[in-house]
Write a protein that holds these residues in place. Structure first.
Motif, mmCIF file in Angstrom:
data_model
loop_
_atom_site.group_PDB
_atom_site.id
_atom_site.type_symbol
_atom_site.label_atom_id
_atom_site.label_comp_id
_atom_site.label_asym_id
_atom_site.label_seq_id
_atom_site.Cartn_x
_atom_site.Cartn_y
_atom_site.Cartn_z
ATOM 1 N N SER A 123 3.258 38.420 -15.995
ATOM 2 C CA SER A 123 2.744 39.556 -15.465
ATOM 3 C C SER A 123 2.793 40.659 -17.095
ATOM 4 O O SER A 123 2.279 41.564 -16.860
ATOM 5 C CB SER A 123 3.670 40.382 -14.711
ATOM 6 N N TYR A 124 3.515 40.047 -18.063
ATOM 7 C CA TYR A 124 3.656 40.727 -19.365
ATOM 8 C C TYR A 124 2.942 39.854 -20.501
ATOM 9 O O TYR A 124 2.583 39.108 -20.325
ATOM 10 C CB TYR A 124 5.074 40.954 -19.776
ATOM 11 N N LEU A 149 10.135 39.364 -20.030
ATOM 12 C CA LEU A 149 10.410 40.745 -20.727
ATOM 13 C C LEU A 149 10.696 41.931 -19.767
ATOM 14 O O LEU A 149 10.544 42.799 -20.190
ATOM 15 C CB LEU A 149 9.018 40.805 -21.371
ATOM 16 N N ALA A 150 11.097 41.464 -18.742
ATOM 17 C CA ALA A 150 11.550 42.591 -17.920
ATOM 18 C C ALA A 150 13.006 43.030 -18.030
ATOM 19 O O ALA A 150 13.515 43.812 -17.283
ATOM 20 C CB ALA A 150 11.286 42.198 -16.352
ATOM 21 N N GLY A 151 13.239 42.833 -19.245
ATOM 22 C CA GLY A 151 14.588 43.438 -19.688
ATOM 23 C C GLY A 151 15.910 42.525 -19.159
ATOM 24 O O GLY A 151 16.847 42.644 -19.702
ATOM 25 N N ARG A 152 15.574 41.185 -18.745
ATOM 26 C CA ARG A 152 16.498 40.342 -18.260
ATOM 27 C C ARG A 152 16.932 39.358 -19.550
ATOM 28 O O ARG A 152 17.933 38.725 -19.340
ATOM 29 C CB ARG A 152 16.155 39.801 -16.947
ATOM 30 N N GLU A 167 -7.234 30.842 -21.162
ATOM 31 C CA GLU A 167 -6.809 29.723 -20.429
ATOM 32 C C GLU A 167 -5.513 29.776 -20.004
ATOM 33 O O GLU A 167 -4.913 28.841 -19.012
ATOM 34 C CB GLU A 167 -7.068 28.288 -21.377
ATOM 35 N N THR A 168 -4.591 30.750 -20.180
ATOM 36 C CA THR A 168 -3.325 30.526 -19.816
ATOM 37 C C THR A 168 -2.423 29.405 -20.092
ATOM 38 O O THR A 168 -1.839 28.945 -19.513
ATOM 39 C CB THR A 168 -2.992 31.280 -18.368
ATOM 40 N N SER A 169 -2.849 28.810 -21.355
ATOM 41 C CA SER A 169 -2.293 27.693 -21.830
ATOM 42 C C SER A 169 -1.681 27.734 -23.245
ATOM 43 O O SER A 169 -1.907 28.925 -23.804
ATOM 44 C CB SER A 169 -3.658 26.722 -21.963
#
Lengths: 114, 112
Positions: A28-29, A96-99, A71-73
């Motif tokens: 998502s990031y 990358l949601a901070g975790r 291509e998200t590859s």
């Protein structure tokens, strides 16, 4: 949510021939992407890392990977396989949601034939 | 000099026992992790500590309890071991937001 799919569980090549290990990701990031290698009975070692700079990333031992957003590859390649490249390879995407957690792919076992 | 060291390397035990795995890093990192690798080589994060504070706790049974006495150590204690706990457990560490992980060589746990 993020995920990573390694398209081949097992790849076999002859020594001296090119290597291609395929990886597709979902994030998502803007992701950070990695390839790690695990030799038998060893811990994991970082091969290379992509963090939104150059899309072609060079790593150790002659490996490189190209980030293709369309291509998200993030496939891993090497022009010429060596016997010592035989190992398990993991494609990894960063949360990358901070975790600061990494999500590992299921791994691709690379076999190099003499 | 070993950067991330875990002990023991192999651990064979009976169901129902309690065991611990120790991890130490001499890299000056502030974040440490425990990962579990199953028989199919799939790696999944279990816990993460930053400066001795728990920041990630995945859906792990509460029989698993991490303990971080200081920034350089993250131990894993497992109560009432079950057959399904058999796996290789990897400790790892990293510095700050640098996501390059340094892994230990793993502890192969076999529960009989």
């Amino acid at each position: 949510a993020q995920s990573v799919t390694q398209l081949d569980s097992h790849v076999s090549v002859s020594e001296g021939t090119p290597v291609l290990l395929r990886c597709n990701y979902s994030s998502s990031y803007s992701p950070s992407l990695f390839w790690y290698v695990q030799h038998p009975n060893k811990g994991l070692q970082l091969l290379l890392k992509y963090t939104s700079a150059a899309t072609l990333v060079k790593g150790i031992n002659g490996f490189e990977a190209e980030f293709k957003k369309s291509e998200t590859s993030f496939h891993l390649t090497k022009p010429s396989a060596h016997m010592s490249d035989a190992a398990e390879y993991f494609c990894v995407v960063s949360d990358l949601a901070g975790r600061r957690a990494l999500t590992f792919g299921s791994g691709t076992r690379l076999q190099v034939q003499p | 000099d070993t950067a991330v060291s875990q002990t023991p390397k192999y651990l064979v035990t009976q169901m129902g026992n309690d065991k611990s795995i120790k991890c130490e890093q001499n890299l000056g990192h502030d974040t440490m992790y425990w990962y579990k690798q199953d028989s199919k080589k799939f790696l999944k994060i279990m816990f993460s500590y930053n400066n001795k504070e728990l920041i990630i706790n995945e859906t792990v049974p509460n029989r698993f309890s991490p303990k971080s006495p200081d920034k350089a150590h993250l131990n894993l204690h497992i109560n009432s071991l079950e057959l399904g706990d058999s796996a290789v457990y990897f400790c790892a560490s990293t510095r700050g937001t640098n996501e390059k992980l340094f892994f230990g060589s793993g502890t192969q746990l076999s529960v009989l």
